[in-house]
Write a protein that holds these residues in place. Sequence first.
Motif, PDB file in Angstrom:
ATOM      1  N   PHE A 136      43.533  24.537 -51.158  1.00 27.16           N
ATOM      2  CA  PHE A 136      42.771  24.489 -52.407  1.00 27.16           C
ATOM      3  C   PHE A 136      41.358  24.014 -52.095  1.00 27.16           C
ATOM      4  N   PRO A 137      40.417  24.932 -52.039  1.00 31.79           N
ATOM      5  CA  PRO A 137      39.098  24.570 -51.508  1.00 31.79           C
ATOM      6  C   PRO A 137      38.340  23.544 -52.348  1.00 31.79           C
ATOM      7  N   ASN A 138      38.620  23.516 -53.661  1.00 34.44           N
ATOM      8  CA  ASN A 138      37.864  22.592 -54.510  1.00 34.44           C
ATOM      9  C   ASN A 138      38.438  21.185 -54.511  1.00 34.44           C
ATOM     10  N   LEU A 139      39.616  21.038 -53.967  1.00 28.16           N
ATOM     11  CA  LEU A 139      40.230  19.716 -53.941  1.00 28.16           C
ATOM     12  C   LEU A 139      39.947  19.063 -52.585  1.00 28.16           C
ATOM     13  N   SER A 140      40.007  17.754 -52.586  1.00 23.88           N
ATOM     14  CA  SER A 140      39.756  17.049 -51.336  1.00 23.88           C
ATOM     15  C   SER A 140      40.957  17.230 -50.405  1.00 23.88           C
ATOM     16  N   VAL A 141      40.754  16.915 -49.162  1.00 23.93           N
ATOM     17  CA  VAL A 141      41.827  17.021 -48.177  1.00 23.93           C
ATOM     18  C   VAL A 141      43.014  16.175 -48.626  1.00 23.93           C
ATOM     19  N   TYR A 142      42.693  14.964 -49.104  1.00 30.13           N
ATOM     20  CA  TYR A 142      43.753  14.069 -49.529  1.00 30.13           C
ATOM     21  C   TYR A 142      44.541  14.669 -50.694  1.00 30.13           C
ATOM     22  N   GLU A 143      43.815  15.250 -51.648  1.00 26.98           N
ATOM     23  CA  GLU A 143      44.497  15.833 -52.801  1.00 26.98           C
ATOM     24  C   GLU A 143      45.361  17.023 -52.391  1.00 26.98           C
ATOM     25  N   ASN A 144      44.893  17.775 -51.427  1.00 23.76           N
ATOM     26  CA  ASN A 144      45.703  18.870 -50.920  1.00 23.76           C
ATOM     27  C   ASN A 144      47.021  18.348 -50.368  1.00 23.76           C
ATOM     28  N   LEU A 145      46.926  17.261 -49.627  1.00 21.33           N
ATOM     29  CA  LEU A 145      48.152  16.697 -49.057  1.00 21.33           C
ATOM     30  C   LEU A 145      49.059  16.158 -50.162  1.00 21.33           C
ATOM     31  N   GLN A 146      48.440  15.542 -51.186  1.00 17.80           N
ATOM     32  CA  GLN A 146      49.224  15.049 -52.321  1.00 17.80           C
ATOM     33  C   GLN A 146      49.976  16.184 -53.011  1.00 17.80           C
ATOM     34  N   LEU A 147      49.314  17.322 -53.110  1.00 19.31           N
ATOM     35  CA  LEU A 147      49.969  18.460 -53.731  1.00 19.31           C
ATOM     36  C   LEU A 147      51.186  18.894 -52.927  1.00 19.31           C
ATOM     37  N   GLY A 148      51.066  18.764 -51.617  1.00 15.55           N
ATOM     38  CA  GLY A 148      52.215  19.083 -50.780  1.00 15.55           C
ATOM     39  C   GLY A 148      53.395  18.227 -51.176  1.00 15.55           C
ATOM     40  N   ALA A 149      53.101  16.970 -51.502  1.00 13.33           N
ATOM     41  CA  ALA A 149      54.176  16.039 -51.859  1.00 13.33           C
ATOM     42  C   ALA A 149      54.437  16.052 -53.354  1.00 13.33           C
ATOM     43  N   PHE A 150      54.003  17.103 -54.040  1.00 15.03           N
ATOM     44  CA  PHE A 150      54.053  17.138 -55.499  1.00 15.03           C
ATOM     45  C   PHE A 150      55.443  16.880 -56.046  1.00 15.03           C
ATOM     46  N   LYS A 151      56.438  17.422 -55.382  1.00 17.30           N
ATOM     47  CA  LYS A 151      57.784  17.333 -55.935  1.00 17.30           C
ATOM     48  C   LYS A 151      58.431  15.978 -55.685  1.00 17.30           C
ATOM     49  N   ARG A 152      57.758  15.160 -54.903  1.00 14.12           N
ATOM     50  CA  ARG A 152      58.403  13.897 -54.530  1.00 14.12           C
ATOM     51  C   ARG A 152      57.841  12.736 -55.316  1.00 14.12           C
ATOM     52  N   ASN A 153      58.662  11.697 -55.487  1.00 12.31           N
ATOM     53  CA  ASN A 153      58.204  10.573 -56.270  1.00 12.31           C
ATOM     54  C   ASN A 153      58.226   9.253 -55.504  1.00 12.31           C
ATOM     55  N   ASN A 154      58.923   9.244 -54.392  1.00 15.23           N
ATOM     56  CA  ASN A 154      59.035   7.995 -53.630  1.00 15.23           C
ATOM     57  C   ASN A 154      57.737   7.727 -52.866  1.00 15.23           C
ATOM     58  N   GLN A 155      56.904   6.840 -53.438  1.00 12.93           N
ATOM     59  CA  GLN A 155      55.576   6.613 -52.876  1.00 12.93           C
ATOM     60  C   GLN A 155      55.631   6.090 -51.440  1.00 12.93           C
ATOM     61  N   LYS A 156      56.663   5.306 -51.172  1.00  8.68           N
ATOM     62  CA  LYS A 156      56.764   4.713 -49.839  1.00  8.68           C
ATOM     63  C   LYS A 156      56.971   5.791 -48.779  1.00  8.68           C
ATOM     64  N   GLU A 157      57.914   6.670 -49.091  1.00  3.81           N
ATOM     65  CA  GLU A 157      58.177   7.755 -48.144  1.00  3.81           C
ATOM     66  C   GLU A 157      56.965   8.667 -47.993  1.00  3.81           C
ATOM     67  N   ILE A 158      56.318   8.935 -49.115  1.00  4.79           N
ATOM     68  CA  ILE A 158      55.134   9.783 -49.058  1.00  4.79           C
ATOM     69  C   ILE A 158      54.111   9.164 -48.123  1.00  4.79           C
ATOM     70  N   LYS A 159      53.966   7.863 -48.256  1.00  5.42           N
ATOM     71  CA  LYS A 159      52.988   7.163 -47.437  1.00  5.42           C
ATOM     72  C   LYS A 159      53.326   7.284 -45.944  1.00  5.42           C
ATOM     73  N   SER A 160      54.592   7.145 -45.647  1.00  4.43           N
ATOM     74  CA  SER A 160      54.947   7.212 -44.228  1.00  4.43           C
ATOM     75  C   SER A 160      54.788   8.638 -43.703  1.00  4.43           C
ATOM     76  N   ASP A 161      55.071   9.610 -44.588  1.00  3.86           N
ATOM     77  CA  ASP A 161      54.861  10.981 -44.149  1.00  3.86           C
ATOM     78  C   ASP A 161      53.388  11.288 -43.950  1.00  3.86           C
ATOM     79  N   LEU A 162      52.572  10.697 -44.817  1.00  3.70           N
ATOM     80  CA  LEU A 162      51.132  10.886 -44.655  1.00  3.70           C
ATOM     81  C   LEU A 162      50.697  10.403 -43.283  1.00  3.70           C
ATOM     82  N   ASN A 163      51.219   9.256 -42.926  1.00  5.75           N
ATOM     83  CA  ASN A 163      50.844   8.716 -41.618  1.00  5.75           C
ATOM     84  C   ASN A 163      51.283   9.619 -40.478  1.00  5.75           C
ATOM     85  N   TRP A 164      52.432  10.223 -40.695  1.00  6.65           N
ATOM     86  CA  TRP A 164      52.925  11.137 -39.664  1.00  6.65           C
ATOM     87  C   TRP A 164      51.976  12.339 -39.536  1.00  6.65           C
ATOM     88  N   VAL A 165      51.557  12.857 -40.699  1.00  7.78           N
ATOM     89  CA  VAL A 165      50.626  13.987 -40.684  1.00  7.78           C
ATOM     90  C   VAL A 165      49.306  13.593 -40.036  1.00  7.78           C
TER      91      VAL A 165
END
Lengths: 234, 258, 373, 295, 355
Positions: A88-117
């Motif tokens: 999504f060119p108009n969104l920031s890199v971070y927002e793009n990654l957040q969209l990837g995690a759109f279906k998930r709600n566990n913030q902790k896991e999302i955070k750890s996955d972000l770190n992995w990415v």
Amino acid sequence: MLEVKNLHVHYGGIHALKGINFSVPEKKIITLIGANGAGKSTTLRTICGLVDKSDGKIFYKDKDISDFETRERTLDGLVMVPEGRRIFPNLSVYENLQLGAFKRNNQKEIKSDLNWVYELFPRLKERLTQKAGTLSGGEQQMLAVGRALMSRPELLLMDEPSLGLAPLLVKEIFEIIEEINEQGTTILLIEQNAYAALNIADYAYVMETGMISLEGEGKELLKKDEVIKAYLGA
Amino acid sequence: MTSLLKVDNITKRFGGLTAVDKFFLEINDDEIIGLIGPNGAGKTTVYNMITGIYTPTENKVYFKGEDITGLKPDKIAKKGIARTFQNIRLLENLTVLDNVMIGTHLRIKSGLFSAILRLPGYKLEEKQLHEKSIALLERVELLEFANEQAGSLPYGKQRKLEIARALATDPDLLLLDEPAAGMNPQESHELVEFIRQIKEEFGVTIFLIEHDMKVVMDICERILVLDYGKTIAEGSPAEIKNNPEVIKAYLGVDLANA
Amino acid sequence: MKKKILFFVLMGLFILSSVVVAQDVIKIGVFEPMTGPFAVGGELSMQGYRLAQMQNPTVLGKKIELVVVDNKSDKVEAANAVSRLVNHNDVVAILGSYSSGLTIPGAEVANKAKVPMVVATATNPLVTMGKEYIYRACFIDPFQGSALAKYTYNNLGIKKAAMLVDVAQDYSVGLANFYNRTYKELGGEIVSNLKYQTGDQDFSAQMTQITSTDAGALFFPGYFGDVALIATQGRELGFKGVYMGGDTLDNPKLLEIAGEHAEGVVATTFYHPDAPAATEASQIFIDEFIKEYDEEPNAVSVMTYDAYNLLISAIEKAGSTDADAIKDALASTEDFVGAGGTITIDDMGNAIRPAVVIKVVNGEFVYEATIQP
Amino acid sequence: MDIFLQNLANGLSLGSLYALIAIGYTMVYGILRLINFAHGEIFMLGAYFLYYGVLIFNLPWWLSFIVAVILTAIAGMLTERFAYRPLRKAPRISILISAIGVSFFLQNAGIVVFSGVPKSFHRPAIFDHMFIFGNIRISSITFASIVISLIFLMGLLFIVYRTKTGLAMRAISTDIETARLMAVNVDQTISITFAIGSALAAVGGILWALKYPQIFPLMGMIPGLKAFIAAVLGGIGNIFGAMIGGFILGMAEILLVGFMPQLSGYRDAFAFLILIIILLFKPDGLMGKNVQEKV
Amino acid sequence: MSKTKKQLLTTGALILLGICILWAQSNFNNYTLRILNLSAIYAILGVSLNLIFGFTGQFSLGHAGFMAIGAYTTSLLIIPKYYKEMTFLIEPLIWPFSVLQLPFIVALLLGGLFAAIFAIIIGLPVLRLRGDYLGIATLGFAEIIRVIANNIPQITNGALGLKGIPAYTNLWWTLGFTVFTIFVIKRLIASSYGRALMAIRENEIAAEAIGVSLTYHKVMSFTVSAFFAGIGGGLLASLLTTIDPRAFMFVMTFNILIVVVIGGLGSITGTVIAAFLFNFMLEYLRPIEQGFDLGFISFPEIPGLRMVTFSLALLVVIIYNQNGLMGKLEFTWQGLFDFIDRIKNPKNSDEKGVS
């Protein structure tokens, strides 16, 4: 993990897929290679539910998902990295990654996955607040992969991840694919770069004009004459 | 003798970002020159400046000794520079033949009224354009698809058609933006042959951008390497292949020898 | 395919239904703006026609059928509608339409087809000009405009006035023109002549400008909805002069919308029950109207009510439904007693009738004066 | 000087209303790239719902307001469901025609159901109050509309930039298909967008009717068109731009009449003239992103 | 099929059309003739809008403005002098319109020409805009033209409008100009210039890169389109015999736009069909609101129901024909014969269909 049975697709008047069958076992890398227009992308898009099939069945984790919506398939871990990256060119890199995690709600896991990415793609971490559209082609591809990973895919479909990338990056991206696979994600890969793809694939199918013409283990196909001649260059 | 194209140290800035920095290039008649570099290095921006889509922030572009900086793309095409695009830009809903015939439109001499009234002058010209386009299609082996929609052609043929359409404008200089992208090795190989042939037959000079090293090394007489908007190397394929800086920035160690 | 068949069957039914007609009726066409920006006019007009029809349902021993066609507040449709009434519905005569802009194209068609038409509320002089089959029950703008100007200058003694005109409405522009002319002839000064366009609802800029002048009166020949907004905004911005307008203001809705800000508005109209010109029919109309619609009558309804009755009496007089006989009967109308006053038709086809000046006092229209033609 | 200040106040007042309607317009456009010509009619519905709530059902003002906004939001969602969703894969122009169709439908159905005769919209006494500063008079509605516009702008910016739904909206606006691949519920998000946009239109319609106290089925046409101009002026799709566009337009219209009264008849043309001049210099509006196609 | 045969067929069809007009003029009532005339005018307007929108891909919403220019020019040139003196109540008509009176055809063509000149003036700056921005800008120009018309009574008679326009318009004129419009626009489309227009529609960047001048071609298309819109406006004025600025509100453009899209963007045949369908449907729906009695059930009179039904019908049509009735298809003789063939030999066609 994925079973495709007698899949047919019609595009307008064109019979794009003429009854293909293949399967993707768990934790493996499977690749589809073939000339342009052979129907590889169509296959992938049909598996994701972006294209309607005209006949056949698709089983995912032993469920018939043929009539599921794209969203339901994604929720169940069937995730695609689309051709041409489609970030999504108009969104920031971070927002793009957040969209990837759109279906998930566990913030902790999302955070750890972000770190992995971030570990996989250190360059993305440097550019988190930048608009994704301003990234170079290679960085966009990384973002597309990273975004897909954020949804914790069980089966990752990748459509030509090396398209339009400089040689150095092509190498890098294939290394990453292998690494993702080692972490436990099953991968179905479509590639133009048959050499690289066959090298990392456990099993491969060759597609020609909407049908599967040849299959075998990746490294074996590399040695086959018809493959060498048609897809690897003399 | 003046060179065919002289790009005189052009610079392009977008906002604060310098996309291309003092790019210099001289192309002589009948050359095939390659431009390579990592994604985002500014290669396509160079193309866009030559073909008038962007105007350089600094300095000028000369074609056949004439300053073409700031001209609109259609004027530059008329002067004799044709191009293809990284992501194919065919007129997808029109037929293959129409795609090529539109390429000949810029050379038309009859006026609008002559065309609507179908005056003899226009009829004759239309016939010539038609024949020329047919011949061109025959040459690129697309004649059998003449009446099909361009968008329905397979990818490889679309690439070819785009080149044919560019040739229809009677160019002296042809810019090819990643012609081999999305092609498998076999197709790329055929493409190399095709480019060689059209260069001979149509007498065009070719300037191409490509990632497929095999293609570039095969076909180009001279290669420029761009990184972060700057030319980091220039030379023959052999020189480029062994240039450490190029290997570091672009080729990678083992692929350099692939 | 089934859908298509169903579609055509329905289509056929509609066409058939319009062909199937009862025998012993006299058909009178009505073309009014039932939709579009003038829908309000169409609705008010219909109230008058309907009431009149209820009271007077037959003529020459036959039942009267009103064939109502919508003209969508659109000139093109107005001409189509009349053409349909004439050629398709074979009406004997036509009533309509609310505004002059819509009436004129319709009148062209009717006149050419030699079908008599009675116009109720279109006040532009051009409506009847040069058309021998077109007659009208109301007075015309030049009379109304100059009547108002005279009233402003002579009766109210105001020597400086401002105008706020809807440039997109022929009614407004026409009336303003005649007002302007007469007022200047009398020696008055128009200190500010501002414009707006139909659809505008904010008049604060205009009213700020007008308030800054020393105009003693503001003449706003617009439709009552717009005028209600102008009056409200003007008072809010501190304008203290007298408000004046034409017959369109004679509508209880004006009082409802503008509320206290409508206080003191002066308007010319066709009748008022307290006016000397009022007839016994006036009171009957008012009573019946309130009974039927549960609201105060308005100037539009009374005119369409009269137009209907005028036409019916002409048919009665003609003794037949022959177009020329009706036309002649209409042309020779003299002292027809309508609810809105007595009508005599002049040789231009226009009604000769006085204008009544009314004024809003304590939230009600009260009679002020009568101006003879 | 007084006149100038009074005109400024008038401009601010009109501008705030334009802004409020323009925000809803721009929001729907931003997500669907659809010029929702029916927005003006939704605006009209809002005013009528409130009217019926207060007058027919005798509900208290605050409750009618809430009910009207909710009903209008539902109406907006319904139009999307039945007139736009079936056309999601159709050429954009077909959806536009559908929008025109909805607009025609609501106008005419409004005439049939509500009648074409304007209704008087009685406002609560608090809105009759005029604040008088020297010679300057400002209606309490002006303050209310400015404050409400700002509140809604903040709320909207929060939803769009700080919530997951907002993220989904922005994703859909660039690429519906890929948004689906991210497991975004596209239909639901678009419904929400329409609901919010329509709710804003309802608030705009109600404030408009409070300020200009008559309502009629075609009342949305001109304000809708003006709000559209305002949205384009600010860069269509940009929420903040729509706000700015609304104020510029309101101010410009008022100042034209204020300073060149002899040109007052050209007021509507002036709105378009400003728009065209701005577009010639900034082809994507004042705040619009220059989405030049990448070659 | 050979070219001569096609030409022969076309000539034959035109002669047949002529005979039909002859017959219709004397046998149809004025109402039907009026709707036919109106439909033909809509066809002219629709086909011309299709050139700029359907074939060139430029979203223009300014048609009503060009119609207005054509209508006013034509009218002012044909209204008899005494009518002009009588109707210009506010300010007298300015010279030279006050004295000119020209033949209808000259006036029509001048109306078209004026509209075309205006299109060039507007088009040069505005056609640089894209998509919706172009749409709103052209819509703006049309509205500006209308507002100006309201404010210059010395030429337009302001809101009072022009009256007494001679009713020259008949089927010969309207259908004649429909044929002429289709002829010119089809020829234009089928020429090298037409291909260039379609190239712009398909991909502006590619078109420009192969030497198609965007400015020239867009303005050209816009101008030709405006020329015919002007003529359509002139014909409409003479059909109505009276015009005022309200007749050229943006709703007029929307109507034409609806005709073009419903017919199929880029299909001239579709536009013509939709033009007739649009007008006849509006008229045929009238009984709905008059209340009717079907014997067993009777419907009350509901004013306004016709437009409600019409807008619903519009929605249904567009939802079920998302690419318009004809898509991009055109009527051709070949197509007609194939069609007849298929009806005659249904079996044959089945086999063909599969291949």
